[in-house]
Motif scaffolding. Structure first.
Motif: not given
Length: 149
Positions: A12-31, A43-52
């Motif tokens: 859950q913490r990695t998914a939240a960090l991913f969401y927040n970082t993408v939206h806060a940092v990549a906003c200068r490069d993407y709409s 995000r589907d946390l089960t699939a997220w965890d399984q991918s790791f």
């Protein structure tokens, strides 16, 4: 800072960090539409965890604070590398990347965003090609980059 193996308790913490970082940092490069497609809130946390679980996955922590995470496949595909927006440019991505690269043999491939491309270029990754990928029906440009060792 401690770098350790990812565990399901980090999901859950990695998914939240991913969401927040993408939206806060990549906003200068993407709409906003691209950011929402790339890093959706629902995000589907089960699939997220399984991918790791299917990769070599590491997290960087300081005490209880998650600073960043990354993962690489056994064949050398560097899938994710993200650092908390409040801890950028502190060597966290470099430390994670060095550890991840050391876990595999041979060349390493990543699909870098506009935002991450300079970081990977500085680490010796070369541009293979730009590509348009589709996420949730929205096109985003990223860059296939390769590091030969």
């Amino acid at each position: 800072m401690e770098i350790r193996a990812y565990t399901p308790a980090d999901c859950q913490r990695t998914a939240a960090l991913f969401y927040n970082t993408v939206h806060a940092v990549a906003c200068r490069d993407y709409s906003q539409e691209q950011l929402d497609a790339w890093a959706p809130e629902d995000r589907d946390l089960t699939a997220w965890d399984q991918s790791f679980q299917g990769h070599f996955a590491l997290v960087a922590v300081e005490g209880e604070t998650l600073l960043g995470f990354g993962d690489i496949t056994p064949t050398g595909y560097l899938d994710r590398l993200y650092v908390h927006q409040d801890h950028l440019r502190q060597g966290i991505a470099t430390a994670l990347c060095e550890r991840l690269e050391g876990l595999v043999q041979g060349p390493i491939i990543t699909h870098a965003s506009y935002t991450a491309r300079p970081f990977f270029a500085q680490r010796g990754y070369r541009l293979v090609q730009a590509q348009a990928v589709e996420r949730r029906g929205v096109k985003l440009t990223n860059f296939v980059m390769r590091k030969d060792r």
